[in-house]
Design a protein around this motif. Structure first.
Motif, PDB file in Angstrom:
ATOM      1  N   LYS A  67      -7.778   0.750 -87.458  1.00  0.00           N
ATOM      2  CA  LYS A  67      -8.316   1.769 -88.366  1.00  0.00           C
ATOM      3  C   LYS A  67      -9.846   1.743 -88.407  1.00  0.00           C
ATOM      4  CE  LYS A  67      -4.077   2.691 -89.669  1.00  0.00           C
ATOM      5  NZ  LYS A  67      -3.393   3.926 -89.219  1.00  0.00           N
ATOM      6  N   SER A  68     -10.469   1.197 -87.404  1.00  0.00           N
ATOM      7  CA  SER A  68     -11.924   1.035 -87.422  1.00  0.00           C
ATOM      8  C   SER A  68     -12.640   2.375 -87.313  1.00  0.00           C
ATOM      9  CB  SER A  68     -12.372   0.128 -86.277  1.00  0.00           C
ATOM     10  OG  SER A  68     -12.177   0.762 -85.020  1.00  0.00           O
ATOM     11  N   LEU A  69     -13.895   2.382 -87.772  1.00  0.00           N
ATOM     12  CA  LEU A  69     -14.726   3.575 -87.611  1.00  0.00           C
ATOM     13  C   LEU A  69     -15.022   3.825 -86.136  1.00  0.00           C
ATOM     14  CD1 LEU A  69     -17.250   3.230 -90.592  1.00  0.00           C
ATOM     15  CD2 LEU A  69     -15.144   4.577 -90.451  1.00  0.00           C
ATOM     16  N   LEU A  70     -15.039   2.753 -85.341  1.00  0.00           N
ATOM     17  CA  LEU A  70     -15.218   2.919 -83.905  1.00  0.00           C
ATOM     18  C   LEU A  70     -14.106   3.787 -83.324  1.00  0.00           C
ATOM     19  CD1 LEU A  70     -16.375   2.307 -81.086  1.00  0.00           C
ATOM     20  CD2 LEU A  70     -15.074   0.155 -81.122  1.00  0.00           C
ATOM     21  N   LYS A  71     -12.877   3.467 -83.637  1.00  0.00           N
ATOM     22  CA  LYS A  71     -11.747   4.256 -83.126  1.00  0.00           C
ATOM     23  C   LYS A  71     -11.809   5.685 -83.645  1.00  0.00           C
ATOM     24  CE  LYS A  71      -6.719   4.573 -82.896  1.00  0.00           C
ATOM     25  NZ  LYS A  71      -5.411   3.945 -83.236  1.00  0.00           N
ATOM     26  N   LYS A  72     -12.214   5.842 -84.885  1.00  0.00           N
ATOM     27  CA  LYS A  72     -12.257   7.160 -85.511  1.00  0.00           C
ATOM     28  C   LYS A  72     -13.243   8.090 -84.806  1.00  0.00           C
ATOM     29  CE  LYS A  72     -13.034   9.372 -90.022  1.00  0.00           C
ATOM     30  NZ  LYS A  72     -13.325   9.116 -91.466  1.00  0.00           N
ATOM     31  N   GLN A 113      -6.657   3.255 -78.696  1.00  0.00           N
ATOM     32  CA  GLN A 113      -5.851   4.457 -78.925  1.00  0.00           C
ATOM     33  C   GLN A 113      -4.362   4.138 -79.025  1.00  0.00           C
ATOM     34  OE1 GLN A 113      -7.260   7.407 -79.612  1.00  0.00           O
ATOM     35  NE2 GLN A 113      -9.196   6.283 -79.440  1.00  0.00           N
ATOM     36  N   ALA A 114      -3.940   3.088 -78.330  1.00  0.00           N
ATOM     37  CA  ALA A 114      -2.516   2.733 -78.316  1.00  0.00           C
ATOM     38  C   ALA A 114      -2.091   1.908 -79.520  1.00  0.00           C
ATOM     39  CB  ALA A 114      -2.190   1.971 -77.028  1.00  0.00           C
ATOM     40  N   ASP A 115      -3.052   1.407 -80.281  1.00  0.00           N
ATOM     41  CA  ASP A 115      -2.734   0.527 -81.413  1.00  0.00           C
ATOM     42  C   ASP A 115      -2.842   1.310 -82.718  1.00  0.00           C
ATOM     43  OD1 ASP A 115      -2.778  -1.457 -83.479  1.00  0.00           O
ATOM     44  OD2 ASP A 115      -3.307  -2.959 -81.980  1.00  0.00           O
ATOM     45  N   GLY A 161     -15.651  -4.329 -81.347  1.00  0.00           N
ATOM     46  CA  GLY A 161     -14.585  -3.534 -81.950  1.00  0.00           C
ATOM     47  C   GLY A 161     -13.403  -3.331 -81.034  1.00  0.00           C
ATOM     48  N   MET A 162     -13.647  -3.309 -79.727  1.00  0.00           N
ATOM     49  CA  MET A 162     -12.546  -3.176 -78.774  1.00  0.00           C
ATOM     50  C   MET A 162     -11.768  -4.479 -78.637  1.00  0.00           C
ATOM     51  SD  MET A 162     -14.132  -0.801 -75.735  1.00  0.00           S
ATOM     52  CE  MET A 162     -14.205   0.994 -75.926  1.00  0.00           C
ATOM     53  N   GLU A 163     -12.438  -5.592 -78.855  1.00  0.00           N
ATOM     54  CA  GLU A 163     -11.780  -6.895 -78.795  1.00  0.00           C
ATOM     55  C   GLU A 163     -11.054  -7.201 -80.103  1.00  0.00           C
ATOM     56  OE1 GLU A 163     -10.453 -10.580 -77.533  1.00  0.00           O
ATOM     57  OE2 GLU A 163     -11.407  -9.006 -76.347  1.00  0.00           O
ATOM     58  N   ALA A 222     -19.564  -0.264 -62.174  1.00  0.00           N
ATOM     59  CA  ALA A 222     -18.139   0.071 -62.264  1.00  0.00           C
ATOM     60  C   ALA A 222     -17.380  -0.865 -63.193  1.00  0.00           C
ATOM     61  CB  ALA A 222     -17.518   0.040 -60.864  1.00  0.00           C
ATOM     62  N   ALA A 223     -17.773  -2.146 -63.236  1.00  0.00           N
ATOM     63  CA  ALA A 223     -17.082  -3.113 -64.084  1.00  0.00           C
ATOM     64  C   ALA A 223     -17.221  -2.746 -65.565  1.00  0.00           C
ATOM     65  CB  ALA A 223     -17.637  -4.518 -63.832  1.00  0.00           C
ATOM     66  N   VAL A 224     -18.400  -2.283 -65.948  1.00  0.00           N
ATOM     67  CA  VAL A 224     -18.620  -1.853 -67.329  1.00  0.00           C
ATOM     68  C   VAL A 224     -17.758  -0.634 -67.640  1.00  0.00           C
ATOM     69  CG1 VAL A 224     -20.330  -0.854 -68.917  1.00  0.00           C
ATOM     70  CG2 VAL A 224     -20.944  -2.808 -67.491  1.00  0.00           C
ATOM     71  N   GLN A 225     -17.725   0.302 -66.701  1.00  0.00           N
ATOM     72  CA  GLN A 225     -16.904   1.502 -66.873  1.00  0.00           C
ATOM     73  C   GLN A 225     -15.430   1.135 -67.074  1.00  0.00           C
ATOM     74  OE1 GLN A 225     -17.921   4.668 -66.897  1.00  0.00           O
ATOM     75  NE2 GLN A 225     -19.813   4.868 -65.736  1.00  0.00           N
ATOM     76  N   GLU A 226     -14.953   0.202 -66.283  1.00  0.00           N
ATOM     77  CA  GLU A 226     -13.547  -0.201 -66.369  1.00  0.00           C
ATOM     78  C   GLU A 226     -13.243  -0.841 -67.724  1.00  0.00           C
ATOM     79  OE1 GLU A 226     -12.744  -2.726 -63.069  1.00  0.00           O
ATOM     80  OE2 GLU A 226     -13.063  -1.149 -61.564  1.00  0.00           O
ATOM     81  N   LYS A 227     -14.152  -1.679 -68.206  1.00  0.00           N
ATOM     82  CA  LYS A 227     -13.950  -2.330 -69.504  1.00  0.00           C
ATOM     83  C   LYS A 227     -13.944  -1.302 -70.634  1.00  0.00           C
ATOM     84  CE  LYS A 227     -15.856  -6.839 -68.229  1.00  0.00           C
ATOM     85  NZ  LYS A 227     -16.966  -7.812 -68.446  1.00  0.00           N
ATOM     86  N   LEU A 228     -14.810  -0.307 -70.531  1.00  0.00           N
ATOM     87  CA  LEU A 228     -14.848   0.745 -71.547  1.00  0.00           C
ATOM     88  C   LEU A 228     -13.540   1.534 -71.561  1.00  0.00           C
ATOM     89  CD1 LEU A 228     -18.507   2.083 -71.137  1.00  0.00           C
ATOM     90  CD2 LEU A 228     -17.536   1.055 -73.202  1.00  0.00           C
ATOM     91  N   GLU A 229     -13.063   1.894 -70.389  1.00  0.00           N
ATOM     92  CA  GLU A 229     -11.819   2.661 -70.314  1.00  0.00           C
ATOM     93  C   GLU A 229     -10.635   1.841 -70.817  1.00  0.00           C
ATOM     94  OE1 GLU A 229     -11.351   5.727 -69.760  1.00  0.00           O
ATOM     95  OE2 GLU A 229     -13.297   6.348 -68.944  1.00  0.00           O
ATOM     96  N   ALA A 230     -10.604   0.563 -70.445  1.00  0.00           N
ATOM     97  CA  ALA A 230      -9.512  -0.306 -70.892  1.00  0.00           C
ATOM     98  C   ALA A 230      -9.554  -0.499 -72.406  1.00  0.00           C
ATOM     99  CB  ALA A 230      -9.590  -1.654 -70.177  1.00  0.00           C
ATOM    100  N   GLY A 231     -10.743  -0.712 -72.945  1.00  0.00           N
ATOM    101  CA  GLY A 231     -10.884  -0.899 -74.385  1.00  0.00           C
ATOM    102  C   GLY A 231     -10.537   0.360 -75.158  1.00  0.00           C
ATOM    103  N   PHE A 232     -10.934   1.506 -74.634  1.00  0.00           N
ATOM    104  CA  PHE A 232     -10.619   2.775 -75.281  1.00  0.00           C
ATOM    105  C   PHE A 232      -9.105   2.989 -75.327  1.00  0.00           C
ATOM    106  CE2 PHE A 232      -9.914   7.403 -75.013  1.00  0.00           C
ATOM    107  CZ  PHE A 232     -10.599   7.821 -76.159  1.00  0.00           C
ATOM    108  N   ALA A 233      -8.444   2.725 -74.209  1.00  0.00           N
ATOM    109  CA  ALA A 233      -6.988   2.880 -74.154  1.00  0.00           C
ATOM    110  C   ALA A 233      -6.292   1.908 -75.099  1.00  0.00           C
ATOM    111  CB  ALA A 233      -6.503   2.661 -72.719  1.00  0.00           C
ATOM    112  N   LYS A 234      -6.830   0.701 -75.190  1.00  0.00           N
ATOM    113  CA  LYS A 234      -6.259  -0.319 -76.073  1.00  0.00           C
ATOM    114  C   LYS A 234      -6.328   0.117 -77.536  1.00  0.00           C
ATOM    115  CE  LYS A 234      -7.129  -5.183 -77.352  1.00  0.00           C
ATOM    116  NZ  LYS A 234      -8.028  -6.356 -77.073  1.00  0.00           N
TER     117      LYS A 234
END
Length: 231
Positions: free
Chosen positions: A24-29, A18-20, A57-59, A4-16
Motif C-alpha cells: 500500500k506504499s505511496l511508491l506503488k500508488k 503490482q502483483a502484491d 520501496g521495491m525491496e 540494462a541491469a538497472v532497467q531489469e531491476k526496475l521492471e522486476a521491482g515494478f512487477a513485484k
C-alpha cells in the motif's frame, strides 16, 4: 542512459509491487507504467537513477512511502514521482507552493515557560542540513564520506565559547567513549532495513561522527541519515 541491469531491476521491482495486493506504499500508488517509462532512463549529474530512488520501496513492500532522494537534483529530475508523493504525504502541499516566511516571534520576551520547574523536563530543537556538492547517503562513495567528515570536524573544531567541544568519529571509537555517548543518549546506530535497502548505510561507520559541546547542550551528527543533524 542507464544500463540494462538497472532497467531489469526496475521492471522486476515494478512487477513485484503490482502483483502484491498487500503493498500500500505511496511508491506503488504513484509509480504508474507511464511514470516508469518516462523516468527509467534518466540520470542526475551525480549518476543517480530511478532505481536509487525506488529500490528500498521495491525491496520492502510494507513501506509507507518507499522512496529516498539520492541527491538534491532527484527531486526535480524525478518530479513526476516525487511531486505527487509529497503532495499526498503532506496533504495538499503542491510543487508550486512555498513555505511561509519564518516568524519565531520576539524571543527576547518569551520568558521562562516553567519558572517553578513543574512541567518541562527538557526541550530539543533539531534541524537537518545538506552539504552542497555532495549526493545524499544512497550514492555517496567511501572517499566522499571521509572527505565530508574531515570538513565537518575541521569546521566544528573552530567553534569557541559555549559551543566549543569535541568531535568523536565512529570509526575507531573506544569502548569508553562509546559507553559515555550511549549514557548521554547521543550515539546513533546503523540504519534500519529500509535505509539499508536504499544503500544509505554503505561503508558504515566510515565518515560518521558526533560532536558535542562541553555542557552537552549542542550536538551535531555527521552522516547519520542527513549530511548534518544539528541539535
Amino acid at each position: 542512459m542507464v544500463d540494462a541491469a538497472v532497467q531489469e531491476k526496475l521492471e522486476a521491482g515494478f512487477a513485484k509491487m503490482q502483483a502484491d495486493d498487500s503493498c500500500k506504499s505511496l511508491l506503488k500508488k504513484f509509480l504508474t507504467r507511464e511514470v516508469l517509462d518516462k523516468t527509467k532512463d534518466l540520470k542526475t549529474s551525480f549518476g543517480s537513477t530511478l532505481l536509487d530512488v525506488v529500490q528500498s520501496g521495491m525491496e520492502n513492500l510494507d513501506s509507507g512511502v518507499g522512496v529516498y532522494a539520492p541527491d538534491a537534483e532527484a527531486y526535480s529530475l524525478f518530479s513526476d514521482l516525487f511531486d505527487p508523493i509529497i503532495e499526498d504525504y503532506h496533504t495538499g502541499f503542491k510543487s508550486g507552493d512555498k513555505h511561509p516566511a519564518r516568524d519565531f516571534g520576539d524571543v527576547e520576551t518569551l520568558g521562562n515557560l516553567d519558572p517553578e520547574g513543574q512541567f518541562i523536563i527538557s526541550t530539543r530543537v533539531r534541524c537537518g542540513r545538506s552539504m552542497e556538492g555532495y549526493a545524499f547517503n544512497p550514492c555517496l562513495t567511501e572517499a566522499q564520506y571521509k572527505e565530508m567528515e574531515d570538513k565537518v570536524s575541521a569546521a566544528l573544531s573552530g567553534l569557541e565559547g559555549e559551543l566549543k567541544g569535541t568531535f568523536y568519529p565512529l570509526t575507531g571509537m573506544t569502548k569508553e567513549v562509546q559507553q559515555q555517548l550511549i549514557d548521554d543518549h547521543f550515539l546513533f546506530k546503523e540504519g534500519d532495513r529500509f535505509l539499508q535497502a536504499a544503500n544509505a548505510c554503505r561503508y558504515w561507520p566510515t565518515g560518521r561522527g558526533i560532536y558535542h559541546n562541553v555542557d552537552k547542550t549542542f550536538l551535531v551528527w555527521c552522516n547519520e541519515e542527513d549530511h548534518l543533524r544539528i541539535i
